[in-house]
Scaffold this motif. Sequence first.
Motif, PDB file in Angstrom:
ATOM      1  N   GLU A 211      -4.809  22.132  -2.051  1.00  0.00           N
ATOM      2  CA  GLU A 211      -4.572  21.041  -1.090  1.00  0.00           C
ATOM      3  C   GLU A 211      -5.480  21.162   0.138  1.00  0.00           C
ATOM      4  O   GLU A 211      -5.408  22.130   0.888  1.00  0.00           O
ATOM      5  CB  GLU A 211      -3.102  21.067  -0.658  1.00  0.00           C
ATOM      6  CG  GLU A 211      -2.735  20.014   0.355  1.00  0.00           C
ATOM      7  CD  GLU A 211      -2.017  18.819  -0.258  1.00  0.00           C
ATOM      8  OE1 GLU A 211      -2.310  17.704   0.182  1.00  0.00           O
ATOM      9  OE2 GLU A 211      -1.185  19.017  -1.159  1.00  0.00           O
ATOM     10  N   GLY A 212      -6.365  20.175   0.311  1.00  0.00           N
ATOM     11  CA  GLY A 212      -7.263  20.155   1.469  1.00  0.00           C
ATOM     12  C   GLY A 212      -8.275  21.290   1.504  1.00  0.00           C
ATOM     13  O   GLY A 212      -8.989  21.460   2.482  1.00  0.00           O
ATOM     14  N   LEU A 301     -10.752  13.876  -0.673  1.00  0.00           N
ATOM     15  CA  LEU A 301      -9.528  14.218   0.056  1.00  0.00           C
ATOM     16  C   LEU A 301      -9.474  15.704   0.406  1.00  0.00           C
ATOM     17  O   LEU A 301      -8.534  16.166   1.047  1.00  0.00           O
ATOM     18  CB  LEU A 301      -8.300  13.850  -0.792  1.00  0.00           C
ATOM     19  CG  LEU A 301      -8.271  12.425  -1.366  1.00  0.00           C
ATOM     20  CD1 LEU A 301      -7.105  12.253  -2.326  1.00  0.00           C
ATOM     21  CD2 LEU A 301      -8.208  11.383  -0.259  1.00  0.00           C
ATOM     22  N   ASN A 302     -10.510  16.456  -0.048  1.00  0.00           N
ATOM     23  CA  ASN A 302     -10.554  17.895   0.219  1.00  0.00           C
ATOM     24  C   ASN A 302     -11.328  18.123   1.520  1.00  0.00           C
ATOM     25  O   ASN A 302     -12.556  18.063   1.551  1.00  0.00           O
ATOM     26  CB  ASN A 302     -11.234  18.614  -0.957  1.00  0.00           C
ATOM     27  CG  ASN A 302     -11.209  20.123  -0.819  1.00  0.00           C
ATOM     28  OD1 ASN A 302     -11.338  20.667   0.275  1.00  0.00           O
ATOM     29  ND2 ASN A 302     -11.088  20.813  -1.943  1.00  0.00           N
ATOM     30  N   LYS A 303     -10.579  18.372   2.598  1.00  0.00           N
ATOM     31  CA  LYS A 303     -11.159  18.471   3.941  1.00  0.00           C
ATOM     32  C   LYS A 303     -12.225  19.572   4.022  1.00  0.00           C
ATOM     33  O   LYS A 303     -13.317  19.374   4.573  1.00  0.00           O
ATOM     34  CB  LYS A 303     -10.022  18.752   4.936  1.00  0.00           C
ATOM     35  CG  LYS A 303     -10.337  18.367   6.355  1.00  0.00           C
ATOM     36  CD  LYS A 303      -9.083  18.439   7.227  1.00  0.00           C
ATOM     37  CE  LYS A 303      -9.405  19.166   8.516  1.00  0.00           C
ATOM     38  NZ  LYS A 303      -8.351  20.021   9.012  1.00  0.00           N
ATOM     39  N   THR A 320     -16.514   8.506   3.606  1.00  0.00           N
ATOM     40  CA  THR A 320     -16.021   8.164   2.264  1.00  0.00           C
ATOM     41  C   THR A 320     -16.303   6.685   2.012  1.00  0.00           C
ATOM     42  O   THR A 320     -16.606   5.931   2.946  1.00  0.00           O
ATOM     43  CB  THR A 320     -14.504   8.429   2.129  1.00  0.00           C
ATOM     44  OG1 THR A 320     -13.798   7.437   2.874  1.00  0.00           O
ATOM     45  CG2 THR A 320     -14.141   9.830   2.606  1.00  0.00           C
ATOM     46  N   SER A 322     -14.313   4.479   1.554  1.00  0.00           N
ATOM     47  CA  SER A 322     -13.321   3.637   2.250  1.00  0.00           C
ATOM     48  C   SER A 322     -13.978   2.948   3.453  1.00  0.00           C
ATOM     49  O   SER A 322     -13.606   1.829   3.817  1.00  0.00           O
ATOM     50  CB  SER A 322     -12.124   4.477   2.702  1.00  0.00           C
ATOM     51  OG  SER A 322     -11.541   5.112   1.575  1.00  0.00           O
ATOM     52  N   ASP A 327     -11.496   1.775  -1.405  1.00  0.00           N
ATOM     53  CA  ASP A 327     -10.669   2.985  -1.289  1.00  0.00           C
ATOM     54  C   ASP A 327     -11.235   4.112  -2.153  1.00  0.00           C
ATOM     55  O   ASP A 327     -11.366   3.977  -3.375  1.00  0.00           O
ATOM     56  CB  ASP A 327      -9.236   2.646  -1.716  1.00  0.00           C
ATOM     57  CG  ASP A 327      -8.257   3.762  -1.402  1.00  0.00           C
ATOM     58  OD1 ASP A 327      -8.625   4.942  -1.567  1.00  0.00           O
ATOM     59  OD2 ASP A 327      -7.117   3.465  -1.000  1.00  0.00           O
ATOM     60  N   LYS A 329     -10.146   6.761  -3.358  1.00  0.00           N
ATOM     61  CA  LYS A 329      -9.328   7.299  -4.464  1.00  0.00           C
ATOM     62  C   LYS A 329      -9.458   6.452  -5.737  1.00  0.00           C
ATOM     63  O   LYS A 329      -9.271   6.944  -6.845  1.00  0.00           O
ATOM     64  CB  LYS A 329      -7.865   7.364  -4.008  1.00  0.00           C
ATOM     65  CG  LYS A 329      -6.941   8.032  -5.031  1.00  0.00           C
ATOM     66  CD  LYS A 329      -5.570   8.275  -4.435  1.00  0.00           C
ATOM     67  CE  LYS A 329      -4.474   8.611  -5.428  1.00  0.00           C
ATOM     68  NZ  LYS A 329      -4.801   9.103  -6.728  1.00  0.00           N
TER      69      LYS A 329
END
Length: 370
Positions: A211-212, A301-303, A320, A322, A327, A329
């Motif tokens: 996560e991240g 989404l991986n900071k 991104t 976006s 979007d 994703k």
Amino acid sequence: MSKPEYFIGLMSGTSMDSVDAVLVDFSAKQPILIASHAEAIPKHLLKGLQHLCQPETDEINRLGRLDRSVGQLFAQAVNNLLAKTTVTAAEVIAIGSHGQTVRHMPNLEIGFTLQIGDPNTIAIETNIDVIADFRRKDIALGGQGAPLVPAFHEQVFAQPGHSRVILNIGGIANVTYLPGNKDQVLGFDTGPGNTLIDAFIQQALGQSFDEGGAWADSGTSHPDLLKHLLLHPYFALAYPKSTGKELFNQAWLEQQLADYSHLDQQDIQSTLLDLTCHSIANDINKLAPKGELFVCGGGALNKALMQRLATLVPGYKVDTTSALGVDAKWVEGIAFAWLAMRHHHDLPANLPAVTGASRPAVLGGRFKAR
């Protein structure tokens, strides 16, 4: 107001984290995302798919059964997607289904690629025509069958006077270079995206992803191991090129780590994240020293990944997709809805400069619901 032109895109990538389903309207100049849905892949099915990606016995029976099961799962994703909207199955022109890749071997003497998820099953269970099997026509024309999304990236993200790179980070990472003039668009797989970092945290901590990038960030990369991993011959290949779990998998990783078993696990995770970032950055910096870089896919989404990558491409403004109104994703899902739309209108959808095919072609086959 022009009548909506609805298509559904279905995508399940190398990372096999879920089936992404999107409902898209193509009646305007830019595609409009109407609704999205992520259908979890049940544990038993995921296990069966991971199993099938490794050569073993009784493969044909397992392939046949999983082909139907994945088709049923994809159909469920479509029905659950439409349940979120007021759009009915009768209003959707077609579903573009990527299928689940279980082998991608374009460089053999007789190259092939294999995606499962029976389109007949999807068509019957959703009552919507399905356009599927997008990659094999390109292979028949001498191409790699991948990546196919650069044609979509060009249509949606190219802007005159802007040198742009679109980077999709799924299990495998791929780039599309949009030079901002009529010069040829380029695109290819750079190598591992999330596949190795996901596999390692799964093995070490039993988590499906980092996560991240927090676990990677808690470690310190090991320069010798990174150098060793970057010696993989794939990174030195000229494009057109594409890859998958056939090259970058757990067995390969275990082999590479044999001499580094003394390292802390978070240091290995950090080094694997650096492998992803360095292999991507090396290719981007070769394409052009500066420009705009827009990232999509799970990696966006991986900071930690985004921060490390940004430092390795100092000539690029990093964001991104976006920021461009699509979007991050759902870009790949929308791309497969777009591929279905191209097939429906009898338009070519591959870029020979990207895949190495001998000519542009209409991709996929149509499987009717009636």
